[in-house]
Design a protein around this motif. Structure first.
Motif, PDB file in Angstrom:
ATOM      1  N   LEU A  87       1.032  -1.137  -0.005  1.00 56.21           N
ATOM      2  CA  LEU A  87      -0.166  -0.182  -0.002  1.00 56.21           C
ATOM      3  C   LEU A  87       1.010   1.120  -0.149  1.00 56.21           C
ATOM      4  O   LEU A  87       0.796   2.228  -0.633  1.00 56.21           O
ATOM      5  N   LEU A  88       2.084   1.167   0.689  1.00 58.94           N
ATOM      6  CA  LEU A  88       2.456   2.198   1.205  1.00 58.94           C
ATOM      7  C   LEU A  88       3.359   3.057  -0.087  1.00 58.94           C
ATOM      8  O   LEU A  88       3.726   3.621  -1.154  1.00 58.94           O
ATOM      9  N   ARG A  89       4.016   1.529  -0.650  1.00 63.14           N
ATOM     10  CA  ARG A  89       5.110   1.754  -1.734  1.00 63.14           C
ATOM     11  C   ARG A  89       4.360   2.314  -3.288  1.00 63.14           C
ATOM     12  O   ARG A  89       4.832   3.022  -4.174  1.00 63.14           O
ATOM     13  N   GLN A  90       2.520   2.449  -3.031  1.00 59.41           N
ATOM     14  CA  GLN A  90       1.543   2.637  -3.658  1.00 59.41           C
ATOM     15  C   GLN A  90       1.659   4.802  -3.794  1.00 59.41           C
ATOM     16  O   GLN A  90       0.701   4.702  -5.433  1.00 59.41           O
ATOM     17  N   GLN A  91       2.037   5.480  -3.014  1.00 61.68           N
ATOM     18  CA  GLN A  91       1.868   6.654  -2.643  1.00 61.68           C
ATOM     19  C   GLN A  91       3.642   6.984  -3.088  1.00 61.68           C
ATOM     20  O   GLN A  91       4.366   6.692  -2.315  1.00 61.68           O
ATOM     21  N   PRO A  92       3.784   9.132  -3.011  1.00 60.68           N
ATOM     22  CA  PRO A  92       5.238   8.889  -3.524  1.00 60.68           C
ATOM     23  C   PRO A  92       5.863   9.514  -2.163  1.00 60.68           C
ATOM     24  O   PRO A  92       6.965  10.167  -1.593  1.00 60.68           O
ATOM     25  N   LEU A  93       4.856   9.699  -0.862  1.00 56.57           N
ATOM     26  CA  LEU A  93       5.344  10.378   0.335  1.00 56.57           C
ATOM     27  C   LEU A  93       6.791   9.918   0.645  1.00 56.57           C
ATOM     28  O   LEU A  93       7.243   7.910   0.651  1.00 56.57           O
ATOM     29  N   PRO A  94       7.539  10.118   1.359  1.00 55.94           N
ATOM     30  CA  PRO A  94       9.086   9.801   1.914  1.00 55.94           C
ATOM     31  C   PRO A  94       8.572   8.391   3.655  1.00 55.94           C
ATOM     32  O   PRO A  94       7.780   9.104   4.049  1.00 55.94           O
ATOM     33  N   VAL A  95       9.088   6.837   3.474  1.00 53.04           N
ATOM     34  CA  VAL A  95       8.076   5.993   4.189  1.00 53.04           C
ATOM     35  C   VAL A  95       9.766   6.019   5.589  1.00 53.04           C
ATOM     36  O   VAL A  95      11.052   5.826   4.465  1.00 53.04           O
ATOM     37  N   LEU A  96       9.418   5.992   6.914  1.00 52.02           N
ATOM     38  CA  LEU A  96      10.840   5.933   7.475  1.00 52.02           C
ATOM     39  C   LEU A  96      10.188   4.324   7.961  1.00 52.02           C
ATOM     40  O   LEU A  96       9.154   4.279   8.706  1.00 52.02           O
ATOM     41  N   VAL A  97      11.007   3.203   8.367  1.00 53.73           N
ATOM     42  CA  VAL A  97      10.786   1.910   9.345  1.00 53.73           C
ATOM     43  C   VAL A  97      10.840   2.404  10.459  1.00 53.73           C
ATOM     44  O   VAL A  97      12.261   2.307  10.789  1.00 53.73           O
TER      45      VAL A  97
END
Length: 311
Positions: free
Chosen positions: A115-125
Motif C-alpha cells: 500500500l505504501l509503495r503506491q504513494q510518493p511520500l517518504p517512509v521511515l520504518v
C-alpha cells in the motif's frame, strides 16, 4: 499568533504512524511526546480516532497522527477505522511504518508495505519491540524484514516504544524528513483533541484493561456533561463528569457493572485518576451503562460517536 523558530532551518509537518493493530503506535506516540496523549492496552484495535499529538523540539515541530491499525474489518466500524488509517496516508508529509520487530513479518505487514509503495511520500520504518528479541535471533529477524522491504529504500530504525530505546534517533530522523516551515501549534500543546474526547478515551482505556475479551470492541463512551462544581457546595472545586458507556448486549452490561457494581467502580476509579492528571484538578466521575444493540453496524450511530467517513 504562533511563534516561529529563529532558525531558518526549522522544520514542521504531519507524520502518520501506520501499522497493524497492536504494534505499539500509541505507545510510541506517548514516548515521543513525553506524556500520555493516546490510550494504550494489550487489546488490538485500541485506537479508533486519528489522534494528533504534537512534538515540539528546538528545530522542528512534528504533528504525529496516530491511526487505527490496518486490519481485515468484520463490521462497519472496522471498515471506517481502516478507511480512516488509509486516508491519513494522503494527508501527511511523512509516514512511519511501525512493525513488530520481535515477531516475523506476516501477510498484514506485506499488505501495508504494498500500500505504501503506491504513494510518493517518504517512509521511515520503525522495528518496534526490538528489545524483546534475543541477540541470537536478531540476524534472522534482520533477514526476514530485509526480504519484506527488499523493493524499497526506506531507512530502518530499531526501537522500543516502551523503554524509549532508539526513539531519540527515530525522532531526529523524522524531523529531518519534514519540509522547512514555522511552528503549526503553540509549543506547549501536546494534542489538538478536545478535552471531552480525551476523557472518553480514558474511560474506554479502563474498560479495555479490566474486562474480558468479549467486551472491549463492543464499547463506546460518550461524555454527556462536564461541569465545574461551585467551590462552596458539596464536592466544591471539583469537575463533575457524567459519561455513558455503550455496549451491544445485556450480558455485556452485566459484566461491565459487575457484582454489586464492583467492576464499574474499578473502571471509574482508574479513569478518574487519569482525568485528574489530564485537567490537573480533582474530578467527580459518574458512569452509566447503556445497551444499544449492534451499534457498530449502524451508520447513524457511528456518525453520532464521531466514527463517520473521514474527509
Amino acid at each position: 499568533m504562533l511563534s516561529t523558530s529563529s532558525s531558518e532551518n526549522h522544520r514542521s509537518g504531519f507524520i502518520a504512524l501506520i501499522g497493524r493493530p497492536n504494534v505499539g503506535k500509541s505507545t510510541l506516540v506517548n514516548q515521543l511526546v513525553g506524556e500520555k496523549v493516546a490510550i494504550t492496552s494489550p487489546v488490538a484495535q485500541t485506537t479508533r480516532n486519528r489522534l494528533r499529538a504534537i512534538l515540539t523540539t528546538e528545530d522542528a515541530q512534528m504533528v504525529l497522527v496516530d491511526t487505527p491499525g490496518i486490519h481485515k474489518p468484520h463490521h462497519l466500524l472496522g471498515e471506517r477505522l481502516v478507511q480512516s488509517a488509509r486516508s491519513a496516508i494522503g494527508e501527511v508529509d511523512l509516514v512511519v511504518l511501525l512493525l513488530e520487530g520481535c515477531e516475523r513479518p506476516g501477510r498484514g505487514d506485506a499488505f501495508i508495505v504494498k500500500l505504501l509503495r503506491q504513494q510518493p511520500l517518504p517512509v521511515l520504518v520503525a522495528l518496534n519491540k526490538w528489545d524483546k528479541l534475543p541477540e541470537d535471533r536478531q540476524a534472522e529477524a534482520e533477514a526476514a524484514y530485509g526480504e519484506l522491504l527488499k523493493e524499497t529504500a526506506w531507512p530502518i530504525h530499531r526501537c522500543s516504544a516502551l523503554s524509549g530505546e532508539g526513539c531519540s534517533a527515530l525522532s531526529s530522523a523524522m524531523a529531518a524528513q519534514l519540509p522547512l516551515g514555522p511552528q503549526l501549534y503553540p509549543p506547549e500543546m501536546v494534542s489538538d483533541q478536545p478535552e471531552r474526547v480525551l476523557m472518553g478515551e480514558l474511560i474506554r482505556e479502563q474498560v479495555l484493561l479490566h474486562t474480558r475479551e468479549e467486551i472491549p470492541h463492543s464499547v463506546a463512551v460518550t461524555i454527556d456533561r462536564v461541569e465545574e462544581l461551585p467551590a462552596g457546595g458539596k464536592g466544591g472545586g471539583r469537575t463533575a463528569v457524567l459519561a455513558t458507556v455503550m455496549v451491544e448486549r445485556k450480558s455485556q452490561k452485566g459484566i461491565l457493572i459487575g457484582k454489586g457494581g464492583a467492576m464499574l467502580k474499578t473502571i471509574g476509579q482508574g479513569a478518574r485518576l487519569q482525568m485528574q492528571t489530564l485537567i490537573d484538578g480533582p474530578v467527580y466521575l459518574e458512569l452509566f451503562v447503556k445497551v444499544v444493540p449492534d451499534w457498530r453496524s449502524k451508520p447513524a450511530r457511528l456518525a453520532e460517536l464521531g466514527y463517520g467517513v473521514e474527509s
